[in-house]
Design a protein around this motif. Sequence first.
Motif, PDB file in Angstrom:
ATOM      1  N   ALA A 115      -2.737  24.987  27.940  1.00  0.00           N
ATOM      2  CA  ALA A 115      -2.469  25.216  29.481  1.00  0.00           C
ATOM      3  C   ALA A 115      -3.787  25.587  29.895  1.00  0.00           C
ATOM      4  CB  ALA A 115      -1.619  26.333  29.516  1.00  0.00           C
ATOM      5  N   TYR A 116      -4.793  26.319  29.248  1.00  0.00           N
ATOM      6  CA  TYR A 116      -6.223  26.491  29.904  1.00  0.00           C
ATOM      7  C   TYR A 116      -7.114  26.260  28.812  1.00  0.00           C
ATOM      8  CZ  TYR A 116      -9.724  29.924  31.320  1.00  0.00           C
ATOM      9  OH  TYR A 116     -11.008  30.141  31.675  1.00  0.00           O
ATOM     10  N   THR A 117      -8.414  25.754  29.303  1.00  0.00           N
ATOM     11  CA  THR A 117      -9.370  25.469  28.236  1.00  0.00           C
ATOM     12  C   THR A 117     -10.704  26.346  28.910  1.00  0.00           C
ATOM     13  OG1 THR A 117      -8.710  23.390  27.997  1.00  0.00           O
ATOM     14  CG2 THR A 117     -10.809  23.892  27.286  1.00  0.00           C
ATOM     15  N   PRO A 118     -11.080  27.254  28.283  1.00  0.00           N
ATOM     16  CA  PRO A 118     -12.156  28.245  28.547  1.00  0.00           C
ATOM     17  C   PRO A 118     -13.420  27.173  28.481  1.00  0.00           C
ATOM     18  CG  PRO A 118     -11.036  29.509  27.164  1.00  0.00           C
ATOM     19  CD  PRO A 118     -10.365  27.971  27.066  1.00  0.00           C
ATOM     20  N   PRO A 119     -14.416  27.198  29.316  1.00  0.00           N
ATOM     21  CA  PRO A 119     -15.668  26.132  29.095  1.00  0.00           C
ATOM     22  C   PRO A 119     -16.524  26.492  27.852  1.00  0.00           C
ATOM     23  CG  PRO A 119     -15.451  27.344  31.399  1.00  0.00           C
ATOM     24  CD  PRO A 119     -14.263  27.935  30.581  1.00  0.00           C
ATOM     25  N   TYR A 120     -16.473  27.662  27.525  1.00  0.00           N
ATOM     26  CA  TYR A 120     -16.889  27.950  26.274  1.00  0.00           C
ATOM     27  C   TYR A 120     -16.192  28.958  25.381  1.00  0.00           C
ATOM     28  CZ  TYR A 120     -21.186  26.345  28.848  1.00  0.00           C
ATOM     29  OH  TYR A 120     -22.095  25.665  29.922  1.00  0.00           O
ATOM     30  N   LYS A 125      -2.381  30.754  20.981  1.00  0.00           N
ATOM     31  CA  LYS A 125      -1.220  31.319  21.103  1.00  0.00           C
ATOM     32  C   LYS A 125      -0.299  31.472  19.826  1.00  0.00           C
ATOM     33  CE  LYS A 125       1.375  26.831  21.746  1.00  0.00           C
ATOM     34  NZ  LYS A 125       2.141  26.017  22.830  1.00  0.00           N
ATOM     35  N   ASN A 126       0.653  32.484  19.834  1.00  0.00           N
ATOM     36  CA  ASN A 126       1.462  32.456  18.612  1.00  0.00           C
ATOM     37  C   ASN A 126       2.428  31.387  18.559  1.00  0.00           C
ATOM     38  OD1 ASN A 126       3.220  33.438  20.747  1.00  0.00           O
ATOM     39  ND2 ASN A 126       3.514  35.437  19.769  1.00  0.00           N
ATOM     40  N   THR A 127       3.122  31.348  17.603  1.00  0.00           N
ATOM     41  CA  THR A 127       3.920  29.995  17.176  1.00  0.00           C
ATOM     42  C   THR A 127       4.966  30.062  18.179  1.00  0.00           C
ATOM     43  OG1 THR A 127       5.062  31.371  15.547  1.00  0.00           O
ATOM     44  CG2 THR A 127       3.270  30.045  14.848  1.00  0.00           C
ATOM     45  N   ASP A 128       5.528  30.987  18.744  1.00  0.00           N
ATOM     46  CA  ASP A 128       6.707  31.109  19.627  1.00  0.00           C
ATOM     47  C   ASP A 128       6.174  31.368  21.096  1.00  0.00           C
ATOM     48  OD1 ASP A 128       6.234  33.701  19.757  1.00  0.00           O
ATOM     49  OD2 ASP A 128       7.926  34.819  18.732  1.00  0.00           O
ATOM     50  N   GLY A 129       4.926  31.431  21.162  1.00  0.00           N
ATOM     51  CA  GLY A 129       4.557  31.193  22.633  1.00  0.00           C
ATOM     52  C   GLY A 129       4.583  32.596  23.427  1.00  0.00           C
ATOM     53  N   THR A 130       4.973  33.791  22.924  1.00  0.00           N
ATOM     54  CA  THR A 130       5.100  34.812  23.734  1.00  0.00           C
ATOM     55  C   THR A 130       3.965  35.751  23.914  1.00  0.00           C
ATOM     56  OG1 THR A 130       5.723  36.278  21.544  1.00  0.00           O
ATOM     57  CG2 THR A 130       7.638  35.134  22.727  1.00  0.00           C
ATOM     58  N   ALA A 131       2.703  35.288  23.533  1.00  0.00           N
ATOM     59  CA  ALA A 131       1.733  36.038  23.434  1.00  0.00           C
ATOM     60  C   ALA A 131       0.317  35.089  23.249  1.00  0.00           C
ATOM     61  CB  ALA A 131       1.416  37.108  22.427  1.00  0.00           C
ATOM     62  N   THR A 132      -0.616  35.276  24.185  1.00  0.00           N
ATOM     63  CA  THR A 132      -1.718  34.309  23.937  1.00  0.00           C
ATOM     64  C   THR A 132      -3.109  35.138  23.852  1.00  0.00           C
ATOM     65  OG1 THR A 132      -2.107  34.323  26.245  1.00  0.00           O
ATOM     66  CG2 THR A 132      -0.909  32.609  25.562  1.00  0.00           C
ATOM     67  N   LEU A 133      -4.171  34.342  23.369  1.00  0.00           N
ATOM     68  CA  LEU A 133      -5.472  35.169  23.158  1.00  0.00           C
ATOM     69  C   LEU A 133      -6.664  34.115  23.681  1.00  0.00           C
ATOM     70  CD1 LEU A 133      -7.321  37.435  21.833  1.00  0.00           C
ATOM     71  CD2 LEU A 133      -7.056  35.982  19.618  1.00  0.00           C
ATOM     72  N   GLN A 134      -7.515  34.819  24.517  1.00  0.00           N
ATOM     73  CA  GLN A 134      -8.485  33.917  25.025  1.00  0.00           C
ATOM     74  C   GLN A 134      -9.859  34.445  24.642  1.00  0.00           C
ATOM     75  OE1 GLN A 134      -8.288  33.910  29.452  1.00  0.00           O
ATOM     76  NE2 GLN A 134     -10.677  33.389  29.423  1.00  0.00           N
ATOM     77  N   LEU A 135     -10.503  33.448  23.969  1.00  0.00           N
ATOM     78  CA  LEU A 135     -11.952  34.050  23.218  1.00  0.00           C
ATOM     79  C   LEU A 135     -13.103  33.203  23.811  1.00  0.00           C
ATOM     80  CD1 LEU A 135     -10.781  33.665  19.678  1.00  0.00           C
ATOM     81  CD2 LEU A 135     -10.976  35.777  21.034  1.00  0.00           C
ATOM     82  N   GLU A 136     -14.158  33.785  24.460  1.00  0.00           N
ATOM     83  CA  GLU A 136     -14.975  32.846  25.355  1.00  0.00           C
ATOM     84  C   GLU A 136     -16.287  33.764  25.625  1.00  0.00           C
ATOM     85  OE1 GLU A 136     -14.761  30.719  29.772  1.00  0.00           O
ATOM     86  OE2 GLU A 136     -13.347  32.481  29.186  1.00  0.00           O
ATOM     87  N   SER A 137     -17.348  32.907  25.685  1.00  0.00           N
ATOM     88  CA  SER A 137     -18.617  33.166  25.893  1.00  0.00           C
ATOM     89  C   SER A 137     -18.929  32.691  27.537  1.00  0.00           C
ATOM     90  CB  SER A 137     -19.337  32.439  24.985  1.00  0.00           C
ATOM     91  OG  SER A 137     -19.615  32.441  23.834  1.00  0.00           O
ATOM     92  N   VAL A 138     -19.443  33.630  28.103  1.00  0.00           N
ATOM     93  CA  VAL A 138     -19.691  33.721  29.375  1.00  0.00           C
ATOM     94  C   VAL A 138     -21.218  33.836  29.800  1.00  0.00           C
ATOM     95  CG1 VAL A 138     -19.413  34.289  31.755  1.00  0.00           C
ATOM     96  CG2 VAL A 138     -17.474  34.180  30.188  1.00  0.00           C
ATOM     97  N   GLU A 139     -21.946  32.750  30.384  1.00  0.00           N
ATOM     98  CA  GLU A 139     -23.516  33.031  30.730  1.00  0.00           C
ATOM     99  C   GLU A 139     -23.729  33.841  31.861  1.00  0.00           C
ATOM    100  OE1 GLU A 139     -24.544  28.939  30.398  1.00  0.00           O
ATOM    101  OE2 GLU A 139     -25.408  29.115  28.515  1.00  0.00           O
ATOM    102  N   ASP A 140     -24.532  34.862  31.826  1.00  0.00           N
ATOM    103  CA  ASP A 140     -24.947  35.821  32.955  1.00  0.00           C
ATOM    104  C   ASP A 140     -26.044  36.756  32.490  1.00  0.00           C
ATOM    105  OD1 ASP A 140     -24.993  37.243  35.235  1.00  0.00           O
ATOM    106  OD2 ASP A 140     -22.952  37.940  35.175  1.00  0.00           O
ATOM    107  N   LYS A 141     -27.134  36.195  33.213  1.00  0.00           N
ATOM    108  CA  LYS A 141     -28.201  36.593  32.989  1.00  0.00           C
ATOM    109  C   LYS A 141     -28.540  38.201  33.444  1.00  0.00           C
ATOM    110  CE  LYS A 141     -31.147  32.437  32.732  1.00  0.00           C
ATOM    111  NZ  LYS A 141     -32.067  31.572  33.410  1.00  0.00           N
ATOM    112  N   ASN A 142     -27.571  38.574  34.486  1.00  0.00           N
ATOM    113  CA  ASN A 142     -27.785  39.846  34.921  1.00  0.00           C
ATOM    114  C   ASN A 142     -26.781  40.834  34.530  1.00  0.00           C
ATOM    115  OD1 ASN A 142     -29.725  39.107  37.030  1.00  0.00           O
ATOM    116  ND2 ASN A 142     -27.979  38.019  38.252  1.00  0.00           N
ATOM    117  N   VAL A 143     -26.003  40.584  33.598  1.00  0.00           N
ATOM    118  CA  VAL A 143     -24.838  41.599  33.008  1.00  0.00           C
ATOM    119  C   VAL A 143     -25.501  42.798  32.311  1.00  0.00           C
ATOM    120  CG1 VAL A 143     -24.477  40.173  31.069  1.00  0.00           C
ATOM    121  CG2 VAL A 143     -22.722  41.718  32.012  1.00  0.00           C
ATOM    122  N   THR A 144     -25.080  43.739  32.523  1.00  0.00           N
ATOM    123  CA  THR A 144     -25.180  44.867  31.438  1.00  0.00           C
ATOM    124  C   THR A 144     -24.118  45.667  31.377  1.00  0.00           C
ATOM    125  OG1 THR A 144     -25.477  46.657  33.398  1.00  0.00           O
ATOM    126  CG2 THR A 144     -27.440  45.558  32.771  1.00  0.00           C
TER     127      THR A 144
END
Length: 221
Positions: A115-120, A125-144
């Motif tokens: 349903a959603y594809t992170p850029p990076y 989701k779990n097998t019954d679709g009641t919870a999801t997990l998003q793992l992602e890298s986000v580029e930002d040179k200014n973040v602290t």
Amino acid sequence: MKKFICIIASMILCTAAISGCGNSQTKTNESSVTTSKNSETSTVQSSVQSETNESSTDISVQSSEADEQSSEEIPEEISLPDGVIQTPTGNLQYKNSVLSLSVTFPSEFCMTDTAYTPPYGIYLKNTDGTATLQLESVEDKNVTVEDFAESLKNEASDGEVYITDAKDIVCKRTIIDRSNNEVMIFMKVRVKNGGYNEAVLYCKPDEREKYEKLFSKINFS
């Protein structure tokens, strides 16, 4: 360049997936937080729009009456998504080369949610679709670490935000999605040189106790 607070946008994008568990489909095309910085301070303004504004994303999660599955067991008929491997301890691990993302997590999240594809990254989701997990890298040179944590505290004033000894930022909160449903969010962020890695677990508020325990097993390496 992506702003470091854009993760909140994708949080909103994915929320209807969980809160709509009783419905056949929930449509979301909302989620955005824009960040404006001047020489003295940073302010965060949140609005509703998709992080991937090229097109709207339909996210649906099927409800199930199935028994709770052990986080250490993966059904034999399920093939792990690309980039995901099982560790000797029974957990799963996902890696990608962007910002050297490497994260271990409970094996309950063993299926790809298209349903959603992170850029990076990857959306699971779990097998019954009641919870999801998003793992992602986000580029930002200014973040602290400090700016990110402060922005989350301002945005999630009704939630819990803190920095761990490992300098990971943790946020736990409930939000209301476009369909007026409550969604529980557990987020962990590790700031890197040039951006940050994040893991966001979405579940129903009445399952907070179960998934907070699973969230504690999510670790960057």
